[in-house]
Design a protein around this motif. Structure first.
Motif, PDB file in Angstrom:
ATOM      1  N   ALA A 107      33.567  33.143 -14.834  1.00  0.00           N
ATOM      2  CA  ALA A 107      34.408  34.362 -14.033  1.00  0.00           C
ATOM      3  C   ALA A 107      35.387  33.229 -13.430  1.00  0.00           C
ATOM      4  CB  ALA A 107      33.454  34.296 -12.809  1.00  0.00           C
ATOM      5  N   SER A 108      36.786  33.776 -13.339  1.00  0.00           N
ATOM      6  CA  SER A 108      37.600  33.407 -12.563  1.00  0.00           C
ATOM      7  C   SER A 108      37.398  32.429 -11.512  1.00  0.00           C
ATOM      8  CB  SER A 108      39.221  34.025 -12.727  1.00  0.00           C
ATOM      9  OG  SER A 108      39.118  34.686 -13.784  1.00  0.00           O
ATOM     10  N   HIS A 149      29.722  19.989  -7.739  1.00  0.00           N
ATOM     11  CA  HIS A 149      31.438  19.905  -7.445  1.00  0.00           C
ATOM     12  C   HIS A 149      31.905  20.606  -8.622  1.00  0.00           C
ATOM     13  CE1 HIS A 149      30.478  16.626  -4.962  1.00  0.00           C
ATOM     14  NE2 HIS A 149      29.448  16.098  -5.821  1.00  0.00           N
ATOM     15  N   PHE A 150      31.609  21.594  -9.250  1.00  0.00           N
ATOM     16  CA  PHE A 150      32.058  23.021 -10.259  1.00  0.00           C
ATOM     17  C   PHE A 150      33.102  23.326 -10.400  1.00  0.00           C
ATOM     18  CE2 PHE A 150      31.923  27.458 -11.100  1.00  0.00           C
ATOM     19  CZ  PHE A 150      32.068  27.645 -12.895  1.00  0.00           C
ATOM     20  N   GLY A 155      39.724  26.245 -11.057  1.00  0.00           N
ATOM     21  CA  GLY A 155      40.586  25.137 -10.287  1.00  0.00           C
ATOM     22  C   GLY A 155      39.504  25.200  -9.639  1.00  0.00           C
ATOM     23  N   LEU A 156      38.616  26.728  -9.354  1.00  0.00           N
ATOM     24  CA  LEU A 156      39.424  26.541  -7.447  1.00  0.00           C
ATOM     25  C   LEU A 156      36.585  26.618  -7.432  1.00  0.00           C
ATOM     26  CD1 LEU A 156      39.496  30.397  -5.837  1.00  0.00           C
ATOM     27  CD2 LEU A 156      40.405  28.280  -4.339  1.00  0.00           C
ATOM     28  N   PRO A 157      36.242  25.743  -6.408  1.00  0.00           N
ATOM     29  CA  PRO A 157      35.464  25.843  -6.399  1.00  0.00           C
ATOM     30  C   PRO A 157      34.434  26.695  -6.335  1.00  0.00           C
ATOM     31  CG  PRO A 157      35.847  24.587  -4.719  1.00  0.00           C
ATOM     32  CD  PRO A 157      36.869  25.482  -5.650  1.00  0.00           C
ATOM     33  N   LEU A 183      43.878  32.017  -1.513  1.00  0.00           N
ATOM     34  CA  LEU A 183      42.804  31.656  -1.295  1.00  0.00           C
ATOM     35  C   LEU A 183      42.367  30.088  -1.685  1.00  0.00           C
ATOM     36  CD1 LEU A 183      40.289  31.145   1.201  1.00  0.00           C
ATOM     37  CD2 LEU A 183      38.753  31.485  -0.347  1.00  0.00           C
ATOM     38  N   SER A 184      42.932  29.005  -1.224  1.00  0.00           N
ATOM     39  CA  SER A 184      42.750  27.506  -2.457  1.00  0.00           C
ATOM     40  C   SER A 184      41.404  26.466  -1.681  1.00  0.00           C
ATOM     41  CB  SER A 184      44.282  27.379  -1.614  1.00  0.00           C
ATOM     42  OG  SER A 184      44.265  26.263  -0.689  1.00  0.00           O
ATOM     43  N   ALA A 185      41.237  26.140  -2.832  1.00  0.00           N
ATOM     44  CA  ALA A 185      40.431  24.889  -1.887  1.00  0.00           C
ATOM     45  C   ALA A 185      40.348  23.931  -0.679  1.00  0.00           C
ATOM     46  CB  ALA A 185      39.869  23.511  -3.368  1.00  0.00           C
TER      47      ALA A 185
END
Lengths: 333, 479
Positions: A107-108, A149-150, A155-157, A183-185
């Motif tokens: 999944a993205s 830390h996946f 690039g999103l956790p 929505l970013s980290a």
């Protein structure tokens, strides 16, 4: 707005389904309209999808092996890792945890809905002989199914919408932000929770704030006073906006007359004391409001107790507001 | 003989797989598997008794309040207190909201979408069913969800939120109701009644509650063809759903909705047209086919929960509850039979418990409960207490809390030792209905109901109708 609908798969494992049922409380518009409006296509959900049995299994397999694209994966419930996955088996004998891991790596965007999926939650409480963990956390610590830390390919956790249950607004707004890639980290707190609700405290907007200010405390659930000192309330430490956005039209745990048990926290189900009592040392609660120096808390609460208006002190131990505030004295209004 | 494993079933609460053996094209034996285990009976061990109020609602997101009610009943006994009349009325209101919301979710979201499937497109009713009940997008779905959300405001006002409230306490409820709040609650309930009368039933609720036999039901269907309930009756007639899913016709229920003159819905065991008091002492759990330690029948107050994932005879995480050795069915139909409702008694006398009678029992119960809620709201004595104080410690060491979730009888058997929970056994409605075989190889009610069914089509649609007619809750089943 996203140009193309995002394809969302929702799975359930070691949980109660309550986050789905809470999401169904979405008002104006109702759930399926709201999802369509924010550009999400619900490709399968265990409670709502038409496809069942083999056709559902085949769909899940196509998504897991990558032959069908998957934008968003929501997991509700913990991952059951104990006894080689035997605590949750699929019809073909495969463990559910294996399927979840395959899908999470496809999944993205990966979203843990509820405290169980985020951290293990109540399913991991007590002796946890089922090995219940969250997607990328085991309790307070990175780990869980995905090892900690996946990050997805985008690039999103894992986004941890913790809560037991989750507020429908937390879930829908997170999904809407994700669907529009907004929505970013940096929008997540250190436990992976969306900051738009997790940077607030349950204490904010609490109906009982005047009682808190004067340390006018209830001695049992159902009394008007502040529930922090004696009745186990953790609203001053709990990260959520429960009292600034209402539940089911007009509610919250506090307006319902019972304590906040900090259900957005990873380890809320094992508080180390009774849920309806507050551990104290030397007459002061052990769990103090977030960021407050203990000496100041002791000084302020001693001072405020001595200044408590009679009205507030009396109402605190009654089941309804009985003594009203006085009117301004004539000529001084 | 051939074998087919069906799963995952969706539009049920929780996880479900079923293994079918076939002979001559029909199911010769069914084995029902609850494939998920969490272990709430162990999570509760060693905790303070009142902590059960925070733990047990989280067994289930759909029967959350019912779990709280069962725990609160047990705790009332342990602490030797009785909620005041207002506390009981608010408990009834909260519990009723959950139960009727569950009935509606079941009908509109879980059960009806199967008839909208392309497999039925040769039927004259299919076009309308597709338009109205297609999963997620049917025209009946959004109005139902909007009406449900308004009803759920009762939970915000009275219970803080739903699911997972802590407002139900051994001494009553934590929220008093003011006159202004009662006005709001009454407005929401009127709005919900309007939805039911316009969309679901097409007639006043009182007219639905007054349907006193199959002739009256048939007359209603002919008179009100546009109503959702009548549309279902039309499909049921076309597909002969009364011939599908008959089990043992042993029905059990606990008491529900207490009042000054006794419960509105009585406890009991119903067999062959006769009701008897619930033989509570003869309820046992049998772990023969469960991935749990233990084999023959054991009293819940004396049973421990020890998972054995490799147990050779095991095929489910569910236990097999029995009453006087019988596998019994529980749910809205059992409650209606024990209330002596003429329509349901006539339907069961002619064709037993089946897909049709289970759904009719559920929807007619909705029509009966909304007027009861109006009565409980009006009867609140606003100046009186809603809760009794709970003493510091329990006065008894064991108790049984029984109640009715939407889908049937729910029991909590609690034992304390030195003021802590030392044993907590739960038998949920679907533990009864979807139990595996016991140590005498007696199949559970669903296993029995699936015998003889034609399951040759790819989707085994008849099996799906039968399964969903019980309104299963699998997360409760294994807890």
């Amino acid at each position: 707005m996203a140009s193309k609908n995002k394809r969302l798969l929702w799975l359930q494992s070691g949980g109660c389904g309550g986050c789905t049922l809470s999401l169904l409380n979405t008002e104006a518009p109702s759930l399926f309209t709201a999802l369509a409006d924010i550009g999400i296509e619900l490709i399968w959900h265990p409670s709502f999808a038409e496809q069942s049995l083999d056709e559902a299994m085949h769909l899940l397999q196509r998504l897991a092996d990558g032959s069908e694209p998957l934008d968003m994966l929501c997991l509700e419930g913990s991952v059951m890792t104990g006894a080689a996955g035997r605590f949750h088996l699929l019809p073909d004998g495969q463990s559910m945890s294996t399927l979840i891991e395959q899908l999470a790596r496809r999944a993205s965007q990966v979203i843990a809905v509820g405290t169980c999926a985020a951290y293990g939650g109540i399913s991991a409480a007590g002796d946890n002989l089922t090995g219940a963990v969250g997607l990328d956390y085991a309790g307070n610590h990175p780990g869980g199914l995905l090892g900690g830390h996946f990050h997805t390919a985008s690039g999103l956790p894992v986004v941890n919408i913790s809560g037991c249950p989750t507020h429908p607004g937390w879930v829908l707004e997170t999904l809407a932000l994700l669907a529009s890639d907004s929505l970013s980290a940096a929008d997540l707190d250190p436990l992976g929770r969306p900051r738009f609700y997790a940077d607030k405290l349950v204490h904010h907007g609490c109906d009982k704030n005047e009682f808190y200010e004067f340390k006018a405390s209830a001695t049992a659930p159902g009394q008007m006073g502040c529930l922090m000192e004696h009745v186990g309330c953790k609203g001053t430490q709990a990260h959520a906006d429960c009292n600034s956005r209402s539940w089911n039209g007009e509610g919250s745990c506090l307006t319902g007359g019972y304590p906040c048990i900090n259900c957005t926290a990873p380890d809320f189900a094992d508080p180390g004391h009774g849920f309806f009592s507050t551990p104290q040392v030397a007459g002061f609660p052990v769990g103090l409001p977030t960021d407050m120096p203990k000496a100041w808390f002791v000084a302020l609460s001693t001072l405020s107790k001595s200044a408590t208006p009679t009205r507030v002190r009396q109402n605190a131990v009654l089941d309804r507001l009985t003594v009203p505030p006085s009117l301004p004295k004539k000529g001084k209004a | 003989m051939s074998r087919r494993i069906l799963g995952p079933f969706n539009r049920v609460e929780g996880d479900l797989n079923i293994t079918l053996d076939f002979a001559d094209g029909k199911v010769s034996a069914a084995r029902v598997t609850a494939p998920l285990f969490r272990g709430f009976e162990r999570i509760l061990l060693g905790r303070e008794p009142l902590d059960a109020l925070a733990i047990v609602p989280r067994i289930c997101g759909i029967c959350s309040v019912s779990q709280s009610v069962a725990a609160a009943h047990a705790l009332s006994q342990l602490y030797g207190i009785t909620p005041p009349a207002n506390g009981q009325r608010v408990l009834n209101l909260i519990h009723a909201v959950e139960n009727i919301a569950d009935h509606l979710s079941h009908f509109y979201l879980f059960f009806m979408p199967d008839f909208a499937r392309a497999d039925y497109q040769q039927h004259g009713w299919h076009g309308e069913t597709l338009a109205r009940f297609k999963a997620q997008s049917g025209s009946a779905v959004a109005p139902m969800l909007e009406a449900r959300a308004i009803l759920m405001r009762f939970m915000g006002s009275l219970a803080g939120h739903w699911p997972h409230t802590l407002c139900l306490q051994p001494g009553g409820v934590t929220k008093v109701v003011s006159a202004a709040e009662r006005v709001r609650l009454q407005q929401w309930l009127r709005s919900f009644r309007r939805f039911l009368e316009q969309r679901t039933f097409g007639q006043p609720l009182e007219a639905i509650a007054a349907l006193d036999g199959q002739a009256a039901l048939e007359h209603y269907r002919a008179q009100t063809p546009a109503a959702d309930f009548a549309h279902f009756l039309h499909i049921a007639d076309s597909l002969q759903l009364q011939q599908l899913g008959r089990s043992y016709d042993h029905f059990i229920a606990a008491a529900a909705y207490a009042g000054p003159d006794g419960p509105w819905s009585p406890a009991g065991l119903w067999q062959q047209g006769l009701s008897q008091p619930l033989p509570q002492e003869q309820i046992s759990e049998d772990n023969h086919s469960s991935w749990l330690a233990g084999d023959g029948p054991s009293a819940p107050l004396h049973t421990d929960t020890v998972p054995l994932p490799d147990k050779a005879e095991g095929y489910s995480w569910s236990k097999a509850p029995r009453v006087a050795g019988l596998a019994a069915e529980t749910g809205a139909l059992a409650r209606g039979l024990l209330r002596g409702e003429p329509l349901l008694n006539e339907m069961v006398a002619s064709a037993g418990g089946n897909v049709l009678s289970r759904v009719v029992a559920r929807l007619t119960e909705v029509a009966r409960i909304v007027p009861l809620m109006e009565h409980w709201l009006a009867a609140l004595e606003l100046e009186q207490p809603f809760q009794q104080p709970c003493p510091a410690s329990a006065v008894h060491n064991s108790a049984v809390g029984l109640t009715e979730a939407a889908r049937g009888m729910l029991g909590h058997w609690v034992t304390l030792d030195a003021g802590r929970i030392s044993r907590y056994q739960i038998i949920a409605p679907t533990t009864w209905n979807f139990s595996p075989r016991d140590s005498k190889e007696l199949p559970g009610p669903l296993e029995k109901a699936l015998e003889g069914v034609d399951a040759s089509d790819p989707q085994a649609l008849q099996v799906q109708h039968i399964v969903r007619s019980f309104d299963p809750c699998q997360v409760c089943t294994t807890h």
